[in-house]
Motif scaffolding. Sequence first.
Motif: not given
Length: 236
Positions: A95-103, A206-217, A219-227
Amino acid sequence: MSDRPIVGITKPQDGDNLAYAAIALAVRLAGGEPERLTTGMSWREAPIDALIIGGGSDVFPPHYNQEAIEDAHYDRGRDEMEMYWARTARNTDLPTLAICRGAQVMNVAGGGTLYQELEGVFEDIDYPSTLPGHVLYRKTIEMSDGSLIRDILGKASVKVNSIHKQAIAKIGKNLVITAREQNGVVQAIEDPSKTFYLGVQFHPEFLTYRRKFRRIFDRLVAAAHEARATSAQSQS
């Protein structure tokens, strides 16, 4: 072994500590254990359950067959580390999330290219370059039906921040563009054949004060749990 999946987070050897701290906090809030990945360690051997490729300096242009900009700052060692992990993660369905330069690394690792400058390619690119602008400025992105990013964020369009000066050009092999700005700048890419392989041009840490952006992380951690659970079952 901790119940928390280990999430490797790439960063430069020096600097970008605020971004790393924000990502690490988001990972912890999602139930993961952040693990720093830098060129100053044995990064190939890091035992991780998920990967975040962080933001930072420009990717060295010869990686995508373009000329380097004179006097620009490049981190060749970090390029090597992140290209390795982007390809390894894709090959192993890590499971991989890439941010800005990472993308951008994710795209180049898949054979894609970048626009080194946005001016002359896109219209309406008067993005902020000051710290207050980076903190406060928002722009609208539109997400594709059926994409992972739209499923996570829960709507067709959202407003995101703008802390970049380059963008994805030709898309890498078997990657798909799943979000754009209204002017065409790519804001998300994915490999739909993988469990979680997502790159975003904006900075959700930098947007984690909004619930929908916390969901990105989340879902990544949930995918890691499953893997991790799947791996444990196969070894038992």
